[in-house]
Design a protein around this motif. Structure first.
Motif, PDB file in Angstrom:
ATOM      1  N   ASN A  72       0.700  -1.167   0.114  1.00 50.26           N
ATOM      2  CA  ASN A  72       0.111   0.204   0.025  1.00 50.26           C
ATOM      3  C   ASN A  72       1.000   1.244   0.018  1.00 50.26           C
ATOM      4  O   ASN A  72       1.971   1.265   0.063  1.00 50.26           O
ATOM      5  N   LEU A  73       0.372   2.485  -0.048  1.00 53.06           N
ATOM      6  CA  LEU A  73       1.004   3.778  -0.311  1.00 53.06           C
ATOM      7  C   LEU A  73       1.818   4.069   0.821  1.00 53.06           C
ATOM      8  O   LEU A  73       2.965   4.349   0.557  1.00 53.06           O
ATOM      9  N   TYR A  74       1.599   3.735   2.134  1.00 52.02           N
ATOM     10  CA  TYR A  74       2.322   3.819   3.104  1.00 52.02           C
ATOM     11  C   TYR A  74       3.689   3.079   3.052  1.00 52.02           C
ATOM     12  O   TYR A  74       4.733   3.619   3.186  1.00 52.02           O
TER      13      TYR A  74
ATOM     14  N   TRP B 206      -3.755   0.565 -20.896  1.00 50.11           N
ATOM     15  CA  TRP B 206      -3.827   2.050 -20.882  1.00 50.11           C
ATOM     16  C   TRP B 206      -4.635   2.264 -19.574  1.00 50.11           C
ATOM     17  O   TRP B 206      -5.311   3.570 -19.557  1.00 50.11           O
ATOM     18  N   ASP B 207      -4.241   1.575 -18.243  1.00 55.53           N
ATOM     19  CA  ASP B 207      -4.831   2.247 -17.080  1.00 55.53           C
ATOM     20  C   ASP B 207      -4.032   3.410 -16.741  1.00 55.53           C
ATOM     21  O   ASP B 207      -3.055   3.772 -17.271  1.00 55.53           O
ATOM     22  N   PRO B 208      -4.785   4.454 -15.882  1.00 57.49           N
ATOM     23  CA  PRO B 208      -4.131   5.867 -15.749  1.00 57.49           C
ATOM     24  C   PRO B 208      -2.503   5.418 -15.109  1.00 57.49           C
ATOM     25  O   PRO B 208      -1.683   6.133 -15.604  1.00 57.49           O
ATOM     26  N   LYS B 209      -2.425   4.580 -14.239  1.00 59.75           N
ATOM     27  CA  LYS B 209      -1.100   4.322 -13.806  1.00 59.75           C
ATOM     28  C   LYS B 209      -0.232   3.926 -14.995  1.00 59.75           C
ATOM     29  O   LYS B 209       1.127   4.564 -14.950  1.00 59.75           O
ATOM     30  N   GLU B 210      -0.369   3.168 -15.756  1.00 60.08           N
ATOM     31  CA  GLU B 210       0.331   2.466 -16.818  1.00 60.08           C
ATOM     32  C   GLU B 210       0.726   3.785 -17.941  1.00 60.08           C
ATOM     33  O   GLU B 210       1.768   3.894 -17.863  1.00 60.08           O
ATOM     34  N   THR B 211      -0.602   4.432 -17.916  1.00 62.41           N
ATOM     35  CA  THR B 211      -0.108   5.716 -19.060  1.00 62.41           C
ATOM     36  C   THR B 211       0.739   6.663 -18.379  1.00 62.41           C
ATOM     37  O   THR B 211       1.503   7.218 -19.110  1.00 62.41           O
ATOM     38  N   TRP B 212       0.705   6.897 -17.162  1.00 62.10           N
ATOM     39  CA  TRP B 212       1.310   7.836 -16.374  1.00 62.10           C
ATOM     40  C   TRP B 212       2.952   7.441 -16.495  1.00 62.10           C
ATOM     41  O   TRP B 212       3.884   8.112 -16.372  1.00 62.10           O
TER      42      TRP B 212
ATOM     43  N   TYR C 217       3.014   8.732  -8.834  1.00 57.78           N
ATOM     44  CA  TYR C 217       2.855   7.986  -7.438  1.00 57.78           C
ATOM     45  C   TYR C 217       1.513   8.426  -6.828  1.00 57.78           C
ATOM     46  O   TYR C 217       0.702   7.732  -6.343  1.00 57.78           O
ATOM     47  N   TRP C 218       1.286   9.659  -6.529  1.00 55.85           N
ATOM     48  CA  TRP C 218       0.554  10.172  -5.664  1.00 55.85           C
ATOM     49  C   TRP C 218      -0.948  10.574  -6.389  1.00 55.85           C
ATOM     50  O   TRP C 218      -2.045  10.076  -6.120  1.00 55.85           O
ATOM     51  N   GLY C 219      -0.451  11.486  -7.461  1.00 55.87           N
ATOM     52  CA  GLY C 219      -1.776  12.007  -8.154  1.00 55.87           C
ATOM     53  C   GLY C 219      -2.852  10.913  -8.813  1.00 55.87           C
ATOM     54  O   GLY C 219      -3.854  10.904  -8.561  1.00 55.87           O
ATOM     55  N   VAL C 220      -2.263   9.758  -9.451  1.00 50.96           N
ATOM     56  CA  VAL C 220      -2.862   8.768  -9.886  1.00 50.96           C
ATOM     57  C   VAL C 220      -3.616   8.245  -8.848  1.00 50.96           C
ATOM     58  O   VAL C 220      -4.956   7.703  -9.028  1.00 50.96           O
ATOM     59  N   SER C 221      -3.008   7.742  -7.570  1.00 52.92           N
ATOM     60  CA  SER C 221      -3.739   7.106  -6.667  1.00 52.92           C
ATOM     61  C   SER C 221      -4.846   7.606  -6.110  1.00 52.92           C
ATOM     62  O   SER C 221      -5.802   7.027  -5.791  1.00 52.92           O
ATOM     63  N   PHE C 222      -4.712   8.960  -6.013  1.00 51.48           N
ATOM     64  CA  PHE C 222      -5.754   9.782  -5.273  1.00 51.48           C
ATOM     65  C   PHE C 222      -6.883  10.340  -6.287  1.00 51.48           C
ATOM     66  O   PHE C 222      -7.992  10.608  -5.832  1.00 51.48           O
ATOM     67  N   ILE C 223      -6.601  10.717  -7.301  1.00 48.34           N
ATOM     68  CA  ILE C 223      -7.456  11.520  -8.233  1.00 48.34           C
ATOM     69  C   ILE C 223      -7.836  10.602  -9.475  1.00 48.34           C
ATOM     70  O   ILE C 223      -9.070  10.704  -9.520  1.00 48.34           O
TER      71      ILE C 223
ATOM     72  N   PRO D  39      -9.281   7.443 -11.526  1.00 47.75           N
ATOM     73  CA  PRO D  39      -9.791   5.749 -11.247  1.00 47.75           C
ATOM     74  C   PRO D  39      -8.826   5.025 -12.107  1.00 47.75           C
ATOM     75  O   PRO D  39      -8.573   5.362 -13.254  1.00 47.75           O
ATOM     76  N   GLY D  40      -8.831   3.836 -11.445  1.00 41.17           N
ATOM     77  CA  GLY D  40      -8.253   2.794 -12.405  1.00 41.17           C
ATOM     78  C   GLY D  40      -7.815   1.569 -11.606  1.00 41.17           C
ATOM     79  O   GLY D  40      -8.096   1.497 -10.488  1.00 41.17           O
ATOM     80  N   LEU D  41      -7.347   0.417 -12.255  1.00 42.63           N
ATOM     81  CA  LEU D  41      -6.940  -0.795 -11.566  1.00 42.63           C
ATOM     82  C   LEU D  41      -5.649  -0.584 -10.567  1.00 42.63           C
ATOM     83  O   LEU D  41      -5.697  -1.597  -9.755  1.00 42.63           O
ATOM     84  N   HIS D  42      -4.952   0.459 -10.535  1.00 41.04           N
ATOM     85  CA  HIS D  42      -3.874   0.528  -9.519  1.00 41.04           C
ATOM     86  C   HIS D  42      -4.510   1.260  -8.058  1.00 41.04           C
ATOM     87  O   HIS D  42      -3.616   1.704  -7.394  1.00 41.04           O
ATOM     88  N   ALA D  43      -5.841   1.064  -8.078  1.00 37.17           N
ATOM     89  CA  ALA D  43      -6.418   1.954  -7.003  1.00 37.17           C
ATOM     90  C   ALA D  43      -5.802   1.647  -5.582  1.00 37.17           C
ATOM     91  O   ALA D  43      -5.741   2.509  -4.714  1.00 37.17           O
ATOM     92  N   TYR D  44      -5.330   0.521  -5.232  1.00 34.49           N
ATOM     93  CA  TYR D  44      -4.838   0.317  -3.929  1.00 34.49           C
ATOM     94  C   TYR D  44      -3.532   0.809  -3.752  1.00 34.49           C
ATOM     95  O   TYR D  44      -3.354   1.011  -2.278  1.00 34.49           O
ATOM     96  N   ALA D  45      -2.500   1.246  -4.467  1.00 34.58           N
ATOM     97  CA  ALA D  45      -1.426   1.974  -4.113  1.00 34.58           C
ATOM     98  C   ALA D  45      -0.843   2.844  -5.325  1.00 34.58           C
ATOM     99  O   ALA D  45      -0.659   2.354  -6.508  1.00 34.58           O
TER     100      ALA D  45
END
Lengths: 295, 470
Positions: A66-68, A235-241, A281-287, A289-295
Motif C-alpha cells: 500500500n501507499l504507506y 492504458w490504465d492511468p497508472k500505466e499511462t502515467w 505516484y500520488w496523483g494517480v492514486s488519489f485522483i 480511477p483505475g486498476l492500481h487503486a490500492y497503491a
C-alpha cells in the motif's frame, strides 16, 4: 504494528537530523557537521530497513502493498542511492537537498489517512508468486517466503523513483548554479555546490539508473498484468502515467546529446520528469480511477 | 518536344528525389525525437484525465454537448487508438528507423575497423584531460608498465612505434556504443508485437455456469467449469477466486486446471483468466416447491426439485419439472417471451412443467414474491408455490488470444540488453605516447569516454598512478 511504528518515528527523527546536519555543513563548512550528517544518514538507512522488515513480519508478505509501505520503500531507496553516490563522488552538499526531500517524504507518509497505512492481507489480484521459487523453497518448508511479480515490480519501480528524486535535487541545484555561473555573480552558499557540469553529469548518472529501473518496473508490471488482468497493456492511468514519465526521461536522454538542449533545457526536463513521477505516484492514486487503486 | 518531355520527367524525378531526401532528413533528426516524445507525453495526459471508453451520456454529463462533440470527433474517448495518436507513434517509429539506418553503419565501421596505429602524438594534446608525466625508467620498461596497467583495468591495447618512441592506443567497452541501437530496435519490436496482437488477436468474455460448457470463440475446443469457489482469510476478507476448468476437445478431456486471479489457463495460444463471478439470472441449481390445494389454506410440505429433473409430488397426481428461471421477471408481449429486467433477483420466478399421468398439462411461471398471483394449474385451481431456491454460480472468464505477446517480450529482453550497454558500459579510448628522455621517459596520455566523464577522470588518474608507482 508496534515495532514498525516505533522505528518509523525513529527514522523520521533521523531524517530530520540528517537534513539539519547536512544543511549546517553546507552553511558553516565544518567537517564534523558533514561527518555527523553522513553517520545519521546511515543510521536512518538501517532504521528504515528495520521498518520494512518489521512490516513484512507483521503482514506476512513483502511490505510493498500500500501507499504507506511504498513510501517507506521510496525513502529507503533514495537514502541508499544518495549514500552510494556520496561514497563515490563525495559531494556532501547534495545531502542537504536530498535529506530535505526525504524528510518531506516521511512527513507525507505520516499524513496519509489510516486506510492507506493499515496492515492488510493481499487481495486476489496482488497474489503473485514465482512458481519456480515456490518449487525451490517448498522442500525446506519456506514456500511462504517466495516472492513474485508484485515484489519485483514494486521494488524496481521504486528504485527508479528514488533515482529520479535524486536527479530532481541535482537538477534544481544545476539550475541555481548555472544561473549564477551565467551571471558571473558569486554567493558563498552557491559556491559550495559542485560546478554546473558536475551537477549535470551526476544528474545524468542518476537518471541513467532511474530510467532502466523504471522501464524494468513497467515491463515487469506488464508481465504481471498479462497474468492477472488478461493483457499486458490496458492504458490504465497508472500505466499511462508511467509511460508519460518514461517519455519525458527519454526526451531528457536525447536532449543531452542534442546541441542547444544539453544543460539548462535538459535540467528542466529532469525537473518535469520528477513532477510527473510525483503525479504518477500520488496523483494517480488519489485522483484518477483505475486498476492500481490500492497503491 | 520530346526533349521538353524528358526535361519535365527529369524535373519530376528530381522533385520526387528532393522531396524524398527532405522527408528522410525530416525523420533523421533528434529534434523530431524530442518533439514527438514531448508531444506523446503531453497528449497522453489528456487520455488519463478524460475517462476512456465511457458511454456518450457520461461525456455529455461531464463536459456538455459541444465539448462531447469535439471529444467524439477527435476520438479522445478512445484516444490511444485514435488515428492521430497512432500517427504520433508512427512518426516515432519512422524517426527511430531512419536514425538507426543513418547512424548505425558508420558507427559500426568506425568503431570496429579502426585500429589507429602510428597516430600522430599531437592529437593527444587536443583532449582536455590530456596530461604529461615523467616516469623513471627507459621507454621499453615504461611501455611494459603501461601495457600492464591497461590490462589490469580491462583495456585492449594496440602498440606501435619503435625503440624509444612508442605509441599506445587502448580501448574498452566499444560494445556500449551499440546500446542505443539495441534499445531502438527493441522499441520497434514492441510496437510490432502490439500491431500483431491487434490484427491477429482477440479479447472476449464468457460467463460459465458450474457444470456448464462453452465453445471457445475462434478455436476448436470447449471449456467446462467444474467448480467455482472463493477462499477467505480468517478475518473474512477475500483471499482468492478460484475456478476448476477442463479443456474438452471433441469428446476427450484434454486437461484440467485450477485457475485463480494471477494464474490463467493457457491452451493453444489462448489464455483464460479468472475475472469475475456471480449468480446466474437464468438458471438455478434446485428449488423447493410446495403444493397448495385450491380449497386448502396452507401449503403441503415443500419438496426439493432439481434443475431439469422430474419429481413426483407425494399425495397428488402430479409430477413437476423445473425448466426455467428468471431473476427479474419481465414478459414481452410482442415476442411472447419471458426475460429478465436485470441481473438482480428483484422478482425471481421459476418455470415448471406439470405432468399428470405422464401428460403435460401446464407450464406455469410461479413467483417467489407473489405466490398467489395465479393458480399454477388453471383448470383445477391447484397451485404450486416457490418457497426457496439455490442459485447457480457462474465464473466470469476473460478470454484473450494475443500472438504478439512473445514478440513484445523479445523486445523487452533486447531493451534490457540495450539499457545495460547504453548506461553501464562506457566506451573509453586512450592514446598514449612514450618517449625516452635521458634515462627517464616522457609519457603523454589523453582520451575520450562517451559517457560519465567523472569516472574517466578517476580512471586516468589511476592509470597514471600505476605508471609512476615504483
Amino acid at each position: 504494528m508496534i515495532l514498525s511504528l516505533v522505528f518509523f518515528t525513529f527514522s523520521f527523527i533521523f531524517y530530520i537530523l540528517a537534513a539539519v546536519f547536512y544543511i549546517s555543513h553546507w552553511f558553516f563548512k565544518k567537517k564534523w557537521l558533514g561527518h555527523t550528517g553522513t553517520t545519521i544518514a546511515w543510521v536512518a538507512f538501517f532504521s528504515t530497513t528495520i521498518i520494512l522488515i518489521a512490516r513484512a513480519g507483521e503482514s506476512g508478505h513483502a511490505p510493498f502493498s500500500n501507499l504507506y509501505e511504498s513510501m517507506v520503500l521510496f525513502v529507503w531507496a533514495t537514502n541508499i542511492g544518495y549514500l552510494l553516490m556520496e561514497i563515490k563522488y563525495k559531494f556532501k552538499v547534495i545531502g542537504a537537498v536530498v535529506f530535505v526531500l526525504e524528510s518531506l517524504a516521511m512527513l507525507s507518509a505520516t499524513l496519509l489517512p489510516y486506510r492507506y497505512k493499515s496492515v492488510e492481507p493481499l487481495n486476489p489480484a496482488l497474489q503473485n508468486k514465482w512458481h519456480w521459487l515456490v518449487d525451490i523453497l517448498k522442500p525446506y518448508g519456506y514456500e511462504k517466503y517466495a516472492i513474485g511479480w508484485l515484489d519485483f515490480h514494486v521494488f524496481t519501480t521504486f528504485i527508479g523513483y528514488a533515482a529520479f528524486a535524486i536527479s530532481f535535487g541535482l537538477g534544481l541545484m544545476f539550475l541555481v548554479k548555472d544561473a549564477y555561473e551565467r551571471k558571473g555573480s558569486r554567493n558563498r552558499l552557491i559556491d559550495a555546490f559542485p560546478d554546473a557540469d558536475t551537477l549535470d553529469e551526476l544528474g545524468y548518472r542518476s537518471i541513467a539508473w532511474g530510467f532502466p529501473f523504471l522501464a524494468t518496473g513497467i515491463v515487469s508490471g506488464a508481465i504481471w498484468a498479462n497474468y492477472a488482468w488478461g493483457s499486458y497493456w490496458s492504458w490504465d492511468p497508472k500505466e499511462t502515467w508511467s509511460l508519460i514519465t518514461w517519455f519525458i526521461y527519454a526526451a531528457y536522454l536525447h536532449a543531452r546529446v542534442t546541441r542547444g538542449w544539453r544543460g539548462r533545457r535538459a535540467a528542466y526536463l529532469s525537473v518535469a520528469g520528477f513532477l510527473a513521477v510525483i503525479f504518477l505516484y500520488w496523483g494517480v492514486s488519489f485522483i484518477l480511477p483505475g486498476l492500481h487503486a490500492y497503491a | 518536344m520530346s526533349d521538353n518531355l524528358k526535361d519535365g520527367r527529369a524535373k519530376d524525378a528530381s522533385i520526387v528525389k528532393s522531396f524524398a531526401s527532405k522527408l528522410w532528413a525530416f525523420f533523421n533528426s533528434l529534434k523530431l525525437t524530442l518533439f514527438v516524445l514531448i508531444s506523446l507525453a503531453t497528449v497522453s495526459i489528456l487520455g488519463t484525465v478524460i475517462e476512456q471508453n465511457q458511454p456518450v451520456e457520461k461525456y455529455i454529463e461531464a463536459y456538455g454537448s459541444s465539448w462531447t462533440r469535439v471529444i467524439l470527433y477527435m476520438r479522445v474517448n478512445d484516444m490511444y487508438h485514435s488515428l492521430w495518436f497512432l500517427a504520433l507513434l508512427t512518426m516515432l517509429s519512422l524517426n527511430i528507423i531512419v536514425c538507426t539506418i543513418e547512424r548505425f553503419p558508420p558507427k559500426w565501421k568506425s568503431l570496429l575497423r579502426q585500429r589507429p596505429d602510428n597516430f600522430d602524438p599531437s592529437i593527444i594534446d587536443r583532449f582536455s584531460n590530456a596530461r604529461t608525466v615523467n616516469v623513471d625508467g627507459n621507454a621499453d620498461a615504461v611501455r611494459e608498465k603501461a601495457l600492464k596497467a591497461f590490462k589490469a583495468r580491462g583495456f585492449k591495447t594496440s602498440l606501435s612505434g619503435a625503440s624509444g618512441d612508442y605509441r599506445l592506443y587502448a580501448w574498452k567497452g566499444t560494445i556500449g556504443r551499440f546500446g542505443s541501437d539495441f534499445t531502438h530496435v527493441s522499441l520497434i519490436l514492441i510496437l510490432l508485437g502490439a500491431i500483431i496482437g491487434n490484427i491477429y488477436g482477440y479479447k472476449d468474455f464468457s460467463g460459465i455456469y458450474v457444470g456448464g460448457t462453452i465453445t471457445v470463440p475462434k478455436a476448436d475446443f470447449m471449456l467446462r467449469l467444474d467448480k467455482f469457489w472463493i477462499d477467505y482469510y480468517e478475518t473474512g476478507q477475500i483471499r482468492q477466486y478460484n475456478s476448476l476448468l477442463t479443456v474438452v476437445e471433441g469428446d476427450k478431456e484434454v486437461m484440467q486446471k485450477h485457475i485463480w486471479v494471477n494464474e490463467p489457463l493457457y491452451y493453444k495460444g489462448i489464455r483464460f483468466y479468472q475475472s469475475s463471478y456471480g449468480v446466474a439470472w437464468d438458471k438455478i441449481e434446485e428449488a423447493e416447491i410446495a403444493f397448495k390445494k385450491k380449497a386448502g389454506k396452507d401449503p403441503e410440505p415443500a419438496i426439493l426439485v432439481k434443475w431439469g429433473e422430474l419429481a413426483r409430488v407425494p399425495g397428488t397426481p402430479y409430477s413437476v419439472k423445473l425448466v426455467g428461471y428468471t431473476a427479474d421477471f419481465i414478459y414481452d408481449e410482442k415476442t411472447n417471451t419471458v426475460g429478465s429486467r436485470s441481473g438482480d433477483a428483484n422478482n425471481p420466478a421459476a418455470n415448471l412443467e406439470i405432468y399428470k399421468a405422464d401428460r403435460l398439462i401446464a407450464r406455469p411461471w410461479i413467483f417467489f414474491k407473489y405466490p398467489d398471483a395465479f393458480p399454477a394449474i388453471p383448470e383445477t385451481g391447484d397451485n404450486f408455490i416457490l418457497t426457496a431456491y439455490r442459485g447457480t454460480m457462474y465464473s466470469g472468464i476473460s478470454i484473450n488470444k494475443d500472438p504478439g505477446t512473445n514478440v513484445v517480450w523479445l523486445g523487452t529482453a533486447i531493451m534490457g540488453v540495450g539499457f545495460f550497454l547504453a548506461f553501464f558500459v562506457y566506451h573509453r579510448r586512450i592514446w598514449v605516447s612514450i618517449r625516452d628522455s635521458g634515462g627517464a621517459s616522457v609519457v603523454k596520455l589523453g582520451g575520450t569516454i562517451n559517457k560519465n566523464t567523472l569516472v574517466f577522470e578517476k580512471e586516468l588518474k589511476d592509470i597514471v598512478e600505476r605508471l609512476t608507482k615504483q
